[in-house]
Design an enzyme around this catalytic site. Structure first.
Site, PDB file in Angstrom:
ATOM      1  N   GLY A  86       0.821  -1.205   0.000  1.00 22.67           N
ATOM      2  CA  GLY A  86       0.000   0.000   0.000  1.00 22.67           C
ATOM      3  C   GLY A  86       0.854   1.253   0.000  1.00 22.67           C
ATOM      4  O   GLY A  86       2.054   1.215  -0.289  1.00 22.67           O
ATOM      5  N   GLY A  89       4.054   3.842   3.640  1.00 23.88           N
ATOM      6  CA  GLY A  89       5.438   4.075   4.051  1.00 23.88           C
ATOM      7  C   GLY A  89       6.064   2.847   4.685  1.00 23.88           C
ATOM      8  O   GLY A  89       6.841   2.954   5.629  1.00 23.88           O
ATOM      9  N   SER A  92       8.312   0.320   0.527  1.00 21.67           N
ATOM     10  CA  SER A  92       8.113  -0.312  -0.774  1.00 21.67           C
ATOM     11  C   SER A  92       9.291  -0.053  -1.726  1.00 21.67           C
ATOM     12  O   SER A  92       9.611  -0.916  -2.548  1.00 21.67           O
ATOM     13  CB  SER A  92       6.797   0.118  -1.401  1.00 21.67           C
ATOM     14  OG  SER A  92       6.771   1.507  -1.548  1.00 21.67           O
ATOM     15  N   ALA A  95      11.908  -2.653  -0.838  1.00 15.79           N
ATOM     16  CA  ALA A  95      11.427  -4.005  -1.132  1.00 15.79           C
ATOM     17  C   ALA A  95      11.397  -4.253  -2.640  1.00 15.79           C
ATOM     18  O   ALA A  95      11.820  -5.319  -3.108  1.00 15.79           O
ATOM     19  CB  ALA A  95      10.037  -4.211  -0.522  1.00 15.79           C
ATOM     20  N   ASP A 136      16.390  -0.237   5.343  1.00 18.46           N
ATOM     21  CA  ASP A 136      15.204  -0.884   4.759  1.00 18.46           C
ATOM     22  C   ASP A 136      15.588  -1.975   3.766  1.00 18.46           C
ATOM     23  O   ASP A 136      14.878  -2.972   3.615  1.00 18.46           O
ATOM     24  CB  ASP A 136      14.275   0.167   4.111  1.00 18.46           C
ATOM     25  CG  ASP A 136      15.030   1.235   3.331  1.00 18.46           C
ATOM     26  OD1 ASP A 136      16.263   1.113   3.183  1.00 18.46           O
ATOM     27  OD2 ASP A 136      14.393   2.191   2.862  1.00 18.46           O
TER      28      ASP A 136
END
Ligand code: MEV
Length: 307
Positions: A86, A89, A92, A95, A136
């Site tokens: 989605g 935050g 993404s 990823a 991340d």
């Protein structure tokens, strides 16, 4: 190999955002929502990219470009994405970058160990975003809950299970680049003050690491509140994030904080089991959305997915 499908998880920052960009440590957890990338070779003269749910396509494009440049691969590819992350935050960009590079490495049979995968993906993120820590990327590759050293980019596995955390979307997309630049500006104007805040964050992260190892939730909650206050001092919070932290604390949370760059995105709330209902009620009164997810999820993997 004809077709490759890879999934990479999103993340939540638990402690240490912003300071980690300057080489300080942070704690991050992977969440059980994934971006899945499917790639195959195509005879077309151009790449066919279908990336619904990926708001910024530059990460996929840069990942393909860097991979081609580095491994001198030829021919076009067809790439399709599917996202469960989605617009909250939940990491993404990292990823999608990790899943793309890993999928390409399997498609072209280029062996990449996790450290090499990290380096390539971090390079992609830096080329698009300018400034970033890579925490991340580490979460997407290794999964679980990690202590991430912003200096040497090493990850250490921490608490192995899911944490008692509720995640709330503040209703507004965060502003990663804007917030990173805001902190950078403050740091160049008031270097001593901002370094002082970063040092306090470092101390907090080290204490949180111990509290996590001991599953000491009441101590961890207090550390979350303190981290939130330091983020307020850094100027990256806003009234709706502060309100969510305040209301959930009032309803009995161990602690709460904004998670990520700030300016929007999510608040995470550490809850005692017997206060969970009261906290959910308090959140519902604010009209904000609870995102259903589990922390400590598995890192990157080929399909079929096993959760
Ligand atoms: C953003 O989610 C967290 C920041 O620390 C940026 C980064 O570490 O790359 C603000």
């Amino acid at each position: 190999m004809s077709k490759v499908t890879i999934s990479a998880p999103g993340k939540l920052m638990l402690f240490g955002e912003h300071a980690v960009v300057y080489g300080y440590p942070c704690i991050v957890t992977a969440v059980n929502r994934y971006i899945t990338i499917e790639v195959e070779k195509t005879k077309a003269d151009y790449d066919i990219l279908q990336t619904p749910g990926v708001s910024d396509k530059s990460f996929v494009r840069s990942a393909i470009e860097l991979f081609r440049k580095k491994f001198k691969t030829e021919g076009s590819i067809s790439l399709t994405s599917q996202s469960e992350l989605g617009n909250y935050g939940l990491g993404s960009s990292a990823a999608v970058t990790v899943a793309t590079i890993e999928a390409l490495s399997r498609l072209y049979e280029v062996k990449l160990v996790p450290v090499e995968l990290f380096k390539l993906c971090y390079q992609v993120i830096l080329s698009v975003q300018g400034k970033a820590s890579g925490f991340d990327v580490a979460a997407a590759i290794y999964g679980r809950t990690l202590y991430f050293d912003g200096q040497n980019k090493k990850s250490t596995l921490l608490y192995p299970k899911s944490l008692p955390i509720i995640t709330i979307f503040s209703g507004k997309k965060g502003e990663t680049v804007k917030m990173i630049n805001k902190v950078e500006e403050l740091r160049s104007k008031f270097p001593d003050r901002i370094t002082g805040i970063f040092e306090k964050i470092r101390h907090l992260v080290e204490q949180a690491r111990l509290a996590l190892n001991e599953s000491n939730w009441s101590s961890l909650g207090k550390l979350m509140n303190s981290n939130h206050q330091l983020l307020v001092e850094l100027g990256v919070s806003n009234s709706s994030l502060n309100r969510l932290v305040m209301e959930t604390n009032k309803a009995g949370a161990f602690g709460a904080k904004l998670s990520g760059a700030g300016g929007g995105d999510c608040v995470i709330v550490l809850y005692p089991q017997d206060k969970k209902e009261a906290i959910i009620e308090a959140i519902e009164k604010t009209g904000k959305e609870i995102i259903n997810l589990k922390t400590g999820a598995k890192g990157i993997r080929p399909h079929p997915r096993i959760t």
